[in-house]
Design a protein around this motif. Structure first.
Motif, PDB file in Angstrom:
ATOM      1  N   GLU A  34     -68.701   2.153  80.055  1.00 39.38           N
ATOM      2  CA  GLU A  34     -69.082   2.264  78.648  1.00 39.38           C
ATOM      3  C   GLU A  34     -68.779   1.088  78.284  1.00 39.38           C
ATOM      4  OE1 GLU A  34     -68.781   2.594  74.657  1.00 39.38           O
ATOM      5  OE2 GLU A  34     -67.019   2.041  75.763  1.00 39.38           O
ATOM      6  N   GLY A  35     -69.716   0.428  77.136  1.00 38.96           N
ATOM      7  CA  GLY A  35     -69.604  -0.780  76.515  1.00 38.96           C
ATOM      8  C   GLY A  35     -70.105  -0.571  75.044  1.00 38.96           C
ATOM      9  N   ASP A  36     -69.992  -2.038  74.574  1.00 37.64           N
ATOM     10  CA  ASP A  36     -70.225  -2.147  73.321  1.00 37.64           C
ATOM     11  C   ASP A  36     -71.777  -2.117  73.029  1.00 37.64           C
ATOM     12  OD1 ASP A  36     -67.585  -2.360  72.711  1.00 37.64           O
ATOM     13  OD2 ASP A  36     -67.611  -4.780  73.021  1.00 37.64           O
ATOM     14  N   SER A  89     -73.326   0.260  71.482  1.00 36.57           N
ATOM     15  CA  SER A  89     -74.343   1.316  71.744  1.00 36.57           C
ATOM     16  C   SER A  89     -75.237   1.674  70.513  1.00 36.57           C
ATOM     17  CB  SER A  89     -73.635   2.487  72.106  1.00 36.57           C
ATOM     18  OG  SER A  89     -72.525   2.269  73.184  1.00 36.57           O
ATOM     19  N   ASN A  91     -65.605   5.456  70.822  1.00 38.81           N
ATOM     20  CA  ASN A  91     -66.279   5.091  71.493  1.00 38.81           C
ATOM     21  C   ASN A  91     -67.497   6.000  72.068  1.00 38.81           C
ATOM     22  OD1 ASN A  91     -65.004   6.037  73.637  1.00 38.81           O
ATOM     23  ND2 ASN A  91     -65.025   4.080  74.708  1.00 38.81           N
ATOM     24  N   ARG A 137     -72.670  -4.208  81.382  1.00 42.76           N
ATOM     25  CA  ARG A 137     -73.001  -3.816  80.147  1.00 42.76           C
ATOM     26  C   ARG A 137     -74.318  -4.228  79.694  1.00 42.76           C
ATOM     27  NH1 ARG A 137     -74.227   0.051  77.101  1.00 42.76           N
ATOM     28  NH2 ARG A 137     -74.293  -0.340  74.916  1.00 42.76           N
TER      29      ARG A 137
END
Ligand code: HEM
Ligand code: MG
Length: 331
Positions: free
Chosen positions: A122-124, A126, A137, A189
């Motif tokens: 999971e990352g930034d 989105s 998140n 990511r």
């Protein structure tokens, strides 16, 4: 022992998938949902266990059957996620928050925290979920989705498609650069952020349209409510990353991070890109050496066996083009 992944679909055309056997149902207490609208939807329609806890084999089978996700990418997404976020002893992964249902944790630093775990998977930036920096998140974010709707009106005649994805991808990056002091857009990511935008266009589009365009109400259903439209038919053929070149081409961009607070985005020349790493070998090596091995420095017994099995399945998605790594031996 973990089961082998299912083979690609034999019967791989479109078909009704919001069918009598797979009705949408609301969440019960304890059911987990997370940052992936595709897996959330599969769980809320019973293509996956409705509690949101599943084996890699179930996740790949459901993605193929329920959405016509192509085998290689379904395996790559699933085994990479399971290696970081899953319980490798019980072979269970939560598609959302950590839960006891995945069984007793292997020794730290292993951390089977489910897909909500921020970091290697999971990352930034989105599209419809906030950055972990803001504390959430994985929930659907109405503010971001409203922006997406505006982009659909402006660039897609009210539909979600590659063109909209290209513009919105860039906009989300710019927003994170300007507001998230810890914005990180490196490593896996960088690739996932682009690929996910077209997976949404290709697979949330009804297979009878077969044009990778998604009406606004259908998009809201998937992203917000984990829900397929009535009579929804899966894609007309297996889809992988088709269209990603359109999204990248709209606003070419390089991996990097905010190194010293907001608006300090700095390109990381060591982070691979679609151009520098077309076969994914740099991604593969980085993932094994920098994401998996630090979590499992000294595994033994079943854990070690299962790590090797999952790493093999992950490696198999690189089509024999890369040199295989054996951090836990070759025997
Ligand atoms: C996002 C995992 C399959 C559509 C994500 C994220 C994860 C994930 C961890 C969050 C990344 C982030 O935005 O920070 C997986 C795994 C899959 C899978 C392990 C196994 C095959 C699918 C399928 C679909 C899908 C089948 C569509 C039918 C999406 C979309 C996003 C996303 C559109 C972006 C959400 C957003 O940016 O708001 N996925 N996914 N995924 N996934 Fe999946
Ligand atoms: Mg995210």
């Amino acid at each position: 022992k973990p089961k082998d992944p299912p083979p690609p679909l034999k019967d791989n055309g479109t078909k009704l998938v919001n069918d009598a056997k797979h009705p949408w149902k609301p969440l019960r207490d304890g059911d987990k949902r997370g940052p992936c609208p595709g897996l959330n939807t599969l769980a809320s329609h019973g293509w996956l266990p409705r509690d949101g806890v599943a084996t890699p084999q179930q996740i790949i089978a459901a993605s193929q059957e329920g959405f016509n996700f192509e085998s290689q990418i379904a395996r790559r997404f699933t085994y990479s996620s399971h290696l970081i976020d899953g319980n490798l002893v019980t072979d269970l992964l939560s598609i959302g928050a950590k839960t006891d249902k995945t069984g007793p944790d292997p020794p730290a630093p292993a951390n089977p925290g489910g897909l909500n775990l921020h970091g290697a998977i999971e990352g930034d930036a989105s599209m419809t979920r906030g950055d972990a920096y803001w504390g959430d998140n994985w929930h659907f974010n109405e503010t971001q989705f409203s922006e997406l709707l505006e982009f659909m009106d402006k660039y897609g005649d009210g539909l979600y498609n590659y063109k909209v994805a290209g513009e919105f991808r860039y906009q989300r990056i710019q927003e994170s650069i300007a507001t998230n002091p810890e914005f990180n857009f490196t490593g896996g990511r960088f690739f996932a952020a682009y690929i996910e935008t077209v997976v949404g266009a290709n697979l949330f589009s009804d297979g009878r349209r077969n044009d990778s365009q998604v009406p606004a109400d259908a998009a809201r259903g998937f992203f917000q409510d984990s829900r397929m439209p009535d009579d929804f038919h899966r894609a007309a053929r297996p889809f992988s990353t088709e269209g990603v070149e359109v999204v990248i081409g709209a606003h070419p961009f390089s991996p990097g991070r905010n190194v010293n607070g907001i608006n300090t985005y700095t390109i990381d020349p060591n982070s691979p890109t679609f151009e520098s790493d077309p076969d994914g070998c740099a991604q593969y090596e980085m993932f094994v050496n920098e994401a998996v091995v630090p979590l499992y420095p000294n595994p033994t017994g079943v854990l070690r066996r299962n790590l090797k099995i999952n790493l093999q399945h992950y490696f198999d998605t690189f089509g024999g083009k890369c040199k295989q790594l054996f951090p836990y031996g070759r025997d």
